[in-house]
Design an enzyme around this catalytic site. Structure first.
Site, PDB file in Angstrom:
ATOM      1  CG  ASP A 184     -30.750 -56.734  38.387  1.00 51.70           C
ATOM      2  OD1 ASP A 184     -30.732 -56.282  39.544  1.00 51.70           O
ATOM      3  OD2 ASP A 184     -29.768 -57.304  37.851  1.00 51.70           O
ATOM      4  N   GLY A 188     -23.770 -58.842  42.740  1.00 55.73           N
ATOM      5  CA  GLY A 188     -22.454 -59.340  42.357  1.00 55.73           C
ATOM      6  C   GLY A 188     -22.099 -60.636  43.057  1.00 55.73           C
TER       7      GLY A 188
HETATM    8  P1  13P Z   1     -23.004 -60.951  38.883  1.00 55.71           P
HETATM    9  O1  13P Z   1     -23.223 -60.819  37.404  1.00 55.71           O
HETATM   10  O2  13P Z   1     -21.682 -60.459  39.309  1.00 55.71           O
HETATM   11  O3  13P Z   1     -23.315 -62.320  39.366  1.00 55.71           O
HETATM   12  O4  13P Z   1     -24.050 -59.956  39.590  1.00 55.71           O
HETATM   13  C1  13P Z   1     -25.401 -60.071  39.297  1.00 55.71           C
HETATM   14  C2  13P Z   1     -26.166 -58.965  39.923  1.00 55.71           C
HETATM   15  O5  13P Z   1     -25.806 -58.435  40.948  1.00 55.71           O
HETATM   16  C3  13P Z   1     -27.402 -58.549  39.260  1.00 55.71           C
HETATM   17  O6  13P Z   1     -27.966 -57.442  39.872  1.00 55.71           O
END
Ligand code: 13P
Length: 277
Positions: A84, A204
């Site tokens: 990620d 997010g």
């Molecule tokens: P949140 O932590 O806001 O759920 O977002 C996770 C995310 O987008 C990981 O790339």
């Protein structure tokens, strides 16, 4: 079975559906997510940030934890191991060399040309190993900042120039807990989806109302990333347990006291998304 995310994304796109990326933070979370998704027969993308890679020991450790748990727990669902927000070509290469099946290269803070250049380099390397690549346009930042919105033209140029498998455009979401109401721009989502033809990723995911998520999926979102929501649920469980059992010091009991709330929330989110099918 460890797979890349291409087939899962394309299948979701055809069904006008979305699949989940749940981020892992340690071995226990990996176990809870794998067990829960396997029980529900729900294919899952395990998102791993660079800071989690560092926390857990390194790329090889993460791969071996995931692979080991999949064997020992007899996990039957397709699982994607995805980096990620990879911040550089080198970190994506390290992830791929260790056995990750998918990477995100986040060049969104660079100029469009620089973003295209680093993303193309990652795609070229990843394709040799059948690893999928997600790119980002129009920086999706954290809750301290105002939401941003990607330029549709930039998304089109970026997607045709790089050959990515999935695109994360900034569409109004932020990482972490929202300070203001989320304000997704559905017109942008729809236009980017139609013009690029790519599966789109909503970062997010925590704190976006179910109806908004549903609408975003109808407009072209194909993957939804969630991390903070599970952190909040897990830590609620741990806090309650420690407060009512102040004499306990066994780390296994303390860490696993967050499991029930976390797995309940995973089941809840999956049932919401399954209803969209
Ligand atoms: P949140 O932590 O806001 O759920 O977002 C996770 C995310 O987008 C990981 O790339």
């Amino acid at each position: 079975m460890l797979v890349n995310m291409i087939d899962l994304l394309n299948e979701a796109k055809v069904k006008k559906d979305a699949i989940l990326q749940l981020n892992i933070n340690n071995l226990e979370w990996t176990k809870y997510i794998l067990e829960t998704c396997n029980e529900l027969n729900y294919p899952i993308i395990l998102g791993v940030s660079e800071s989690t890679v560092k926390y857990m020991g390194g790329y090889n450790t993460v791969v071996n934890v995931v692979v080991g748990l999949m064997i020992d727990l007899k996990i039957k669902i397709p699982v994607v191991l995805h980096l990620d927000h990879g911040s550089s070509y080198e970190s994506c290469k390290d992830a791929i060399d260790a056995g990750f099946t998918s990477v995100m290269i986040d060049g969104s803070r660079l100029s469009l040309d620089e973003n295209i250049s680093v993303t193309s380099k990652v795609v070229e390397y990843a394709q040799k190993y059948k690893v999928s690549v997600e790119g980002e346009v129009g920086a999706i930042l954290n809750n301290e900042t105002k939401p941003t919105y990607a330029s549709v033209d930039d998304c089109l140029i970026f997607s045709t120039s790089t050959g990515i498998d999935a695109l994360a455009p900034a569409v109004g979401s932020v990482h972490g807990l929202y300070k203001n109401k989320p304000n997704l721009n559905y017109d942008i989502i729809k236009e980017i989806s139609e013009k690029t033809g790519l599966p789109l990723v909503l970062h997010g995911g925590t704190g976006i109302p179910d109806e908004d998520i549903k609408h975003a999926v109808e407009c072209g979102i194909t993957k939804i990333n969630i991390n903070t929501l599970l952190q909040v649920e897990w830590s609620k469980g741990v806090r309650e347990y420690i407060n009512s059992n102040p004499e306990v010091y066994d780390p296994r009991k303390i860490i696993s006291s967050g499991k029930d709330k976390m797995t309940k929330k995973i089941k809840e989110i999956i049932s919401i998304y399954n209803k969209n099918r």
